[in-house]
Design a protein around this motif. Structure first.
Motif, PDB file in Angstrom:
ATOM      1  N   SER A  13       0.761  -1.042   0.149  1.00 56.33           N
ATOM      2  CA  SER A  13      -0.044  -0.052   0.159  1.00 56.33           C
ATOM      3  C   SER A  13       0.741   1.164  -0.052  1.00 56.33           C
ATOM      4  CB  SER A  13      -0.768   0.122   1.053  1.00 56.33           C
ATOM      5  OG  SER A  13      -0.053   0.217   2.375  1.00 56.33           O
ATOM      6  N   ASP A  77      -4.901   2.287   5.488  1.00 57.51           N
ATOM      7  CA  ASP A  77      -6.250   2.049   5.324  1.00 57.51           C
ATOM      8  C   ASP A  77      -6.834   1.241   6.454  1.00 57.51           C
ATOM      9  OD1 ASP A  77      -6.610  -0.638   4.634  1.00 57.51           O
ATOM     10  OD2 ASP A  77      -6.579  -0.211   2.568  1.00 57.51           O
ATOM     11  N   GLU A  78      -8.132   1.077   6.470  1.00 53.81           N
ATOM     12  CA  GLU A  78      -8.769   0.458   7.697  1.00 53.81           C
ATOM     13  C   GLU A  78      -8.521  -1.219   7.701  1.00 53.81           C
ATOM     14  OE1 GLU A  78     -12.990   1.562   6.810  1.00 53.81           O
ATOM     15  OE2 GLU A  78     -13.408  -0.472   6.563  1.00 53.81           O
ATOM     16  N   LEU A  79      -8.510  -1.959   6.785  1.00 55.46           N
ATOM     17  CA  LEU A  79      -7.945  -3.281   6.630  1.00 55.46           C
ATOM     18  C   LEU A  79      -6.558  -3.474   7.223  1.00 55.46           C
ATOM     19  CD1 LEU A  79      -8.583  -6.279   6.726  1.00 55.46           C
ATOM     20  CD2 LEU A  79      -8.110  -6.002   4.235  1.00 55.46           C
ATOM     21  N   ARG A  82      -6.446  -2.647  10.773  1.00 53.34           N
ATOM     22  CA  ARG A  82      -7.034  -3.784  11.561  1.00 53.34           C
ATOM     23  C   ARG A  82      -5.905  -4.978  11.734  1.00 53.34           C
ATOM     24  NH1 ARG A  82     -12.600  -6.324  10.352  1.00 53.34           N
ATOM     25  NH2 ARG A  82     -12.976  -7.932  12.033  1.00 53.34           N
ATOM     26  N   ILE A  83      -5.360  -5.215  10.775  1.00 56.18           N
ATOM     27  CA  ILE A  83      -4.270  -6.517  10.632  1.00 56.18           C
ATOM     28  C   ILE A  83      -3.165  -6.038  11.511  1.00 56.18           C
ATOM     29  CG2 ILE A  83      -2.413  -7.255   9.353  1.00 56.18           C
ATOM     30  CD1 ILE A  83      -4.323  -7.159   6.931  1.00 56.18           C
ATOM     31  N   HIS A 138      -2.341 -11.206   7.101  1.00 54.16           N
ATOM     32  CA  HIS A 138      -2.280 -10.715   5.615  1.00 54.16           C
ATOM     33  C   HIS A 138      -2.807 -11.993   4.713  1.00 54.16           C
ATOM     34  CE1 HIS A 138      -1.112  -6.614   5.112  1.00 54.16           C
ATOM     35  NE2 HIS A 138      -0.179  -6.999   6.238  1.00 54.16           N
ATOM     36  N   ARG A 140      -4.884 -14.234   5.555  1.00 57.47           N
ATOM     37  CA  ARG A 140      -6.372 -14.334   5.833  1.00 57.47           C
ATOM     38  C   ARG A 140      -7.186 -13.272   4.881  1.00 57.47           C
ATOM     39  NH1 ARG A 140      -9.026 -13.215  11.618  1.00 57.47           N
ATOM     40  NH2 ARG A 140      -7.956 -14.885  12.138  1.00 57.47           N
ATOM     41  N   TYR A 141      -6.888 -12.394   4.826  1.00 54.18           N
ATOM     42  CA  TYR A 141      -7.468 -11.206   3.869  1.00 54.18           C
ATOM     43  C   TYR A 141      -7.157 -11.169   2.589  1.00 54.18           C
ATOM     44  CZ  TYR A 141      -9.376  -9.946   8.391  1.00 54.18           C
ATOM     45  OH  TYR A 141     -10.006  -9.826   9.715  1.00 54.18           O
ATOM     46  N   ALA A 142      -6.145 -12.091   2.126  1.00 54.52           N
ATOM     47  CA  ALA A 142      -5.276 -11.869   0.709  1.00 54.52           C
ATOM     48  C   ALA A 142      -6.515 -12.344  -0.100  1.00 54.52           C
ATOM     49  CB  ALA A 142      -4.231 -12.855   0.583  1.00 54.52           C
TER      50      ALA A 142
ATOM     51  N   ASP B  24      -9.629   5.307  -2.023  1.00 55.44           N
ATOM     52  CA  ASP B  24      -8.426   5.448  -1.017  1.00 55.44           C
ATOM     53  C   ASP B  24      -8.005   4.479  -0.188  1.00 55.44           C
ATOM     54  OD1 ASP B  24      -6.329   7.228  -0.333  1.00 55.44           O
ATOM     55  OD2 ASP B  24      -7.592   8.125   1.374  1.00 55.44           O
ATOM     56  N   VAL B  25      -8.087   3.371  -0.563  1.00 57.57           N
ATOM     57  CA  VAL B  25      -7.843   1.986   0.231  1.00 57.57           C
ATOM     58  C   VAL B  25      -6.730   1.356  -0.593  1.00 57.57           C
ATOM     59  CG1 VAL B  25      -9.927   1.905   1.473  1.00 57.57           C
ATOM     60  CG2 VAL B  25      -9.856   0.520  -0.598  1.00 57.57           C
ATOM     61  N   SER B  26      -6.260   0.028  -0.200  1.00 61.63           N
ATOM     62  CA  SER B  26      -5.409  -0.669  -0.684  1.00 61.63           C
ATOM     63  C   SER B  26      -6.170  -1.809  -1.478  1.00 61.63           C
ATOM     64  CB  SER B  26      -4.508  -1.618   0.167  1.00 61.63           C
ATOM     65  OG  SER B  26      -5.163  -2.250   1.139  1.00 61.63           O
ATOM     66  N   ARG B  27      -5.536  -2.224  -2.341  1.00 60.15           N
ATOM     67  CA  ARG B  27      -5.991  -3.392  -3.463  1.00 60.15           C
ATOM     68  C   ARG B  27      -6.539  -4.372  -2.716  1.00 60.15           C
ATOM     69  NH1 ARG B  27      -5.766  -7.616  -5.748  1.00 60.15           N
ATOM     70  NH2 ARG B  27      -3.841  -8.217  -4.601  1.00 60.15           N
ATOM     71  N   GLN B  28      -5.724  -4.979  -1.773  1.00 59.35           N
ATOM     72  CA  GLN B  28      -5.924  -5.847  -0.770  1.00 59.35           C
ATOM     73  C   GLN B  28      -7.507  -5.739  -0.205  1.00 59.35           C
ATOM     74  OE1 GLN B  28      -3.584  -6.169   2.804  1.00 59.35           O
ATOM     75  NE2 GLN B  28      -3.659  -8.269   3.055  1.00 59.35           N
ATOM     76  N   THR B  29      -7.491  -4.277   0.230  1.00 63.46           N
ATOM     77  CA  THR B  29      -8.918  -4.197   0.996  1.00 63.46           C
ATOM     78  C   THR B  29     -10.070  -4.577  -0.089  1.00 63.46           C
ATOM     79  OG1 THR B  29      -7.905  -2.689   2.288  1.00 63.46           O
ATOM     80  CG2 THR B  29     -10.086  -2.418   2.155  1.00 63.46           C
ATOM     81  N   ASN B  31      -9.987  -6.569  -2.728  1.00 62.62           N
ATOM     82  CA  ASN B  31     -10.117  -7.975  -2.845  1.00 62.62           C
ATOM     83  C   ASN B  31     -10.902  -8.548  -1.592  1.00 62.62           C
ATOM     84  OD1 ASN B  31      -9.427 -10.311  -4.345  1.00 62.62           O
ATOM     85  ND2 ASN B  31      -8.303 -10.743  -2.311  1.00 62.62           N
ATOM     86  N   ALA B  32     -10.488  -8.149  -0.420  1.00 61.53           N
ATOM     87  CA  ALA B  32     -10.971  -8.793   0.920  1.00 61.53           C
ATOM     88  C   ALA B  32     -12.608  -8.387   1.005  1.00 61.53           C
ATOM     89  CB  ALA B  32     -10.476  -8.161   2.301  1.00 61.53           C
ATOM     90  N   LYS B  37     -14.385 -11.567   2.902  1.00 63.08           N
ATOM     91  CA  LYS B  37     -13.620 -11.748   3.850  1.00 63.08           C
ATOM     92  C   LYS B  37     -13.540 -10.663   4.989  1.00 63.08           C
ATOM     93  CE  LYS B  37     -10.291 -14.665   1.399  1.00 63.08           C
ATOM     94  NZ  LYS B  37      -9.089 -14.901   0.856  1.00 63.08           N
ATOM     95  N   TYR B  38     -13.837  -9.310   4.331  1.00 66.89           N
ATOM     96  CA  TYR B  38     -13.800  -8.350   5.313  1.00 66.89           C
ATOM     97  C   TYR B  38     -15.052  -7.342   5.293  1.00 66.89           C
ATOM     98  CZ  TYR B  38     -12.392  -3.809   7.120  1.00 66.89           C
ATOM     99  OH  TYR B  38     -12.262  -2.516   8.003  1.00 66.89           O
TER     100      TYR B  38
END
Lengths: 142, 63
Positions: A13, A77-79, A82-83, A138, A140-142, B24-29, B31-32, B37-38
């Motif tokens: 990120s 960011d929020e995720l 959280r991690i 990481h 888990r949320y990938a 304005d978040v990551s690509r991982q977010t 995807n989750a 998953k989130y």
């Protein structure tokens, strides 16, 4: 190899990339100050006040690094937050339990570790447990 | 919680990275979120709803 590293870097990120870039200098300074501390603390003729300053200088560098980490926590960011908070909570919990066990074992006279070894072990355990839990979250949320 | 994020993103031809940048978040977010998953926070859910021009309850719904 460089292409792989570049891809991994791009997958991070923006907040984490900024943190890694900003933390490079304090990391280098920390290693240099720790090396100076190792050299100075073994010199017989060095005054106590100089030894004190040289011993605490790497800690000041860690505080600099920690400030950058807190800024990253604010910017991510929020995720990601959280991690990070999950990994920090797990690391704190694990180290708290281990420290309590060490303290009670020392108090009971069952163990006789050096304080320096216990402190170094606690610091290493903190980093290791943080890294492992963070990697697991990481995934888990990938 | 289920959502229609992937469907809405595909309809606009956006990549996950493009949507992540707009939110304005990551690509991982992203995807989750898409894989369930989130669950997003309320402010992020509002940003998603505003971006796609739909009410939150039409994008996110309970299992």
């Amino acid at each position: 190899m460089i292409a792989l590293l570049r891809r991994r870097w791009q997958a991070l990120s923006p907040a984490l990339r900024r943190y890694h870039r900003a933390s490079a200098l304090p990391c280098v300074v920390f290693v240099a100050l720790a090396a100076v501390h190792e050299a100075v603390s073994r010199q017989p003729g060095v005054s106590a006040s100089l030894r004190l300053v040289v011993a605490l200088a790497p800690v000041a560098c860690l505080a600099w690094l920690f400030t950058l980490y807190l800024r990253f926590l604010r910017d991510c960011d929020e995720l990601e937050r959280r991690i990070e908070l999950g990994a920090l909570a797990w690391a704190a919990g694990i180290v708290l339990h281990v420290c309590m066990a060490c303290m009670l074992l020392l108090d009971a006279g069952v163990a006789s570790w050096q304080a320096k070894d216990v402190a170094a072990g606690a610091a290493l355990l903190t980093l290791l447990s943080y890294a492992l839990v963070r990697a697991r979250l990481h995934r888990r949320y990938a | 919680m289920n959502n229609r994020l992937r469907e809405l993103r595909d309809a606009r031809g956006w990549s996950q990275a493009a949507l992540a940048e707009q939110l304005d978040v990551s690509r991982q977010t992203v995807n989750a979120l898409e894989t369930g998953k989130y669950d997003p926070s309320l402010p992020l859910a509002f940003r998603i709803a505003r971006l796609f021009g739909e009410p939150i309850e039409s994008i996110f719904h309970e299992d």
